[in-house]
Design an enzyme around this catalytic site. Structure first.
Site, PDB file in Angstrom:
ATOM      1  N   ASP A 198       0.835  -1.206   0.000  1.00 34.46           N
ATOM      2  CA  ASP A 198       0.000   0.000   0.000  1.00 34.46           C
ATOM      3  C   ASP A 198       0.875   1.263   0.000  1.00 34.46           C
ATOM      4  OD1 ASP A 198       0.844  -0.093   2.618  1.00 34.46           O
ATOM      5  OD2 ASP A 198      -1.143   0.102   3.515  1.00 34.46           O
ATOM      6  N   SER A 199       2.206   1.062   0.100  1.00 37.09           N
ATOM      7  CA  SER A 199       3.146   2.179  -0.062  1.00 37.09           C
ATOM      8  C   SER A 199       2.965   2.824  -1.435  1.00 37.09           C
ATOM      9  CB  SER A 199       4.587   1.689   0.082  1.00 37.09           C
ATOM     10  OG  SER A 199       4.826   0.584  -0.769  1.00 37.09           O
ATOM     11  N   ASP A 203      -1.193  -6.241  -0.488  1.00 34.68           N
ATOM     12  CA  ASP A 203      -1.235  -5.575   0.817  1.00 34.68           C
ATOM     13  C   ASP A 203      -2.661  -5.067   1.059  1.00 34.68           C
ATOM     14  OD1 ASP A 203      -0.089  -4.657   3.109  1.00 34.68           O
ATOM     15  OD2 ASP A 203       1.067  -3.038   2.172  1.00 34.68           O
ATOM     16  N   LYS A 246      -1.240  -9.493   2.830  1.00 36.42           N
ATOM     17  CA  LYS A 246      -0.534  -9.035   4.035  1.00 36.42           C
ATOM     18  C   LYS A 246      -1.476  -8.163   4.862  1.00 36.42           C
ATOM     19  CE  LYS A 246       2.818  -5.729   4.025  1.00 36.42           C
ATOM     20  NZ  LYS A 246       2.255  -4.728   4.957  1.00 36.42           N
ATOM     21  N   GLU A 284      -1.731  -5.842   8.653  1.00 33.05           N
ATOM     22  CA  GLU A 284      -0.947  -5.223   9.728  1.00 33.05           C
ATOM     23  C   GLU A 284      -1.580  -5.492  11.085  1.00 33.05           C
ATOM     24  OE1 GLU A 284      -0.188  -1.060   9.065  1.00 33.05           O
ATOM     25  OE2 GLU A 284       0.660  -1.409   7.071  1.00 33.05           O
ATOM     26  N   GLU A 318       8.925  -4.362  11.005  1.00 35.80           N
ATOM     27  CA  GLU A 318       9.330  -3.042  10.495  1.00 35.80           C
ATOM     28  C   GLU A 318       9.881  -2.151  11.603  1.00 35.80           C
ATOM     29  OE1 GLU A 318       6.631  -1.274   7.725  1.00 35.80           O
ATOM     30  OE2 GLU A 318       7.706   0.643   7.709  1.00 35.80           O
TER      31      GLU A 318
HETATM   32  O1  KIV Z   1       3.485  -1.104   1.694  1.00 37.72           O
HETATM   33  C1  KIV Z   1       4.636  -1.558   1.690  1.00 37.72           C
HETATM   34  O2  KIV Z   1       5.378  -1.396   0.727  1.00 37.72           O
HETATM   35  C2  KIV Z   1       5.041  -2.319   2.873  1.00 37.72           C
HETATM   36  C3  KIV Z   1       6.474  -2.613   3.195  1.00 37.72           C
HETATM   37  C4  KIV Z   1       6.607  -3.762   4.113  1.00 37.72           C
HETATM   38  C5  KIV Z   1       7.454  -2.673   2.131  1.00 37.72           C
HETATM   39  O3  KIV Z   1       4.191  -2.686   3.628  1.00 37.72           O
END
Ligand code: KIV
Length: 275
Positions: A43-44, A82, A111, A113, A181
């Site tokens: 999500d970056s 993500d 993924k 969080e 992280e």
């Molecule tokens: O959004 C992202 O790029 C991440 C990192 C772990 C690289 O969550």
């Protein structure tokens, strides 16, 4: 061909796991060619590809567009989608449905969080439904407002034990790995050594089972800010600027396009033109 088992095999063989992010077709092609162990459509991309100041504004529907592009480019890679802010926080059903959309778009895993009862239930339901899950602990950007900024985590013994406890819960719930992280290398080492599944560090030092960074950071393409944990392996921004400036100069001077980049009109047809 990389699969979810690749991660555990690499950890068990004491081989490091190399992961990177990709958001578009052509970057995905390069990462695929390099046989990178896992590609995260992070999500970056909200900041790096779309220019937002943080990750809060990206939606599940927007993420799906980027996952589809990456899946078209990276045919042999293990792709992780993500889950963006608020796409899995409302209920297990909401999270499961959105995780399913990511898989249908071409991701092989998702993924998430954090770690609380809700996340643990969601991880279990995803795994039961055939969706592998990568956890994410330590500094978790989607919780930045409650954390109070980009703060290094795992700085005290109590906090390290807390992160380890959460990691073990995620492992038990079925996560195949955990991103750690922004924490001291020794903290990530302690957590890594006390888990069966691999840890993937980002600003977490060299003792993690593997590493992930934002590709645009290490190739010097994204230049708004560079975290301390980034090493630059290329300078794409300057290379592109050089090319763009050379193009502009040649257009202004009438040097581009030359005959080589142009198409010729047949002489006979030319002679038939009326004016
Ligand atoms: O959004 C992202 O790029 C991440 C990192 C772990 C690289 O969550």
């Amino acid at each position: 061909m990389k699969t979810v088992s690749t991660f555990q095999r690499l950890k068990d063989n004491n081989e490091k796991i190399a992961m990177l992010t990709a958001y578009d077709y052509s970057t995905a092609q390069v990462l695929d060619k390099a046989e990178i162990d896992g590609i995260l459509v992070g999500d970056s991309l909200a900041m790096v590809a779309l220019g937002y100041k943080d990750t809060y504004n990206i939606t599940i529907d927007e993420m799906l567009i980027f996952i589809k592009a990456v899946a078209r480019g990276a045919k042999n890679s293990f792709i992780i989608g993500d889950m963006p802010f608020m796409s899995y926080n409302l209920s297990v059903e909401q999270g499961l449905e959105n995780a399913g959309k990511m898989i249908k778009a071409g991701a092989n895993a998702v993924k998430l969080e954090g770690c609380n009862e809700h996340i643990l239930n969601l991880v279990k339901r995803c795994v039961e439904s055939g969706i592998p899950v990568l956890g994410h602990l330590g500094f978790t950007p989607q919780l930045m407002n409650t954390i109070g900024g980009h703060k290094i985590q795992g700085k005290t013994a109590d906090n390290i034990e807390l992160i380890l406890d959460s990691s073990k819960k995620l492992e038990k719930a079925g996560c195949f790995g955990i991103v750690l992280e922004l924490m001291p290398a020794e903290s990530a080492k302690y957590i890594t050594e006390n888990l069966k599944i691999p840890t993937i560090g980002i600003g977490g030092g060299k003792y993690c089972s593997g590493q992930i960074v934002v590709t645009d950071d290490i190739i010097g393409k994204f230049t708004d800010f560079t975290p301390k944990f980034i090493k630059k392996y290329a300078n794409i921004h300057d290379a592109v600027l050089l090319g763009v400036n050379a193009y502009k100069k040649e257009v202004k001077e009438g040097l581009f396009p030359s005959a080589q980049e142009s198409f010729e009109l047949n002489k006979e047809e030319k002679s038939k033109l009326k004016c």
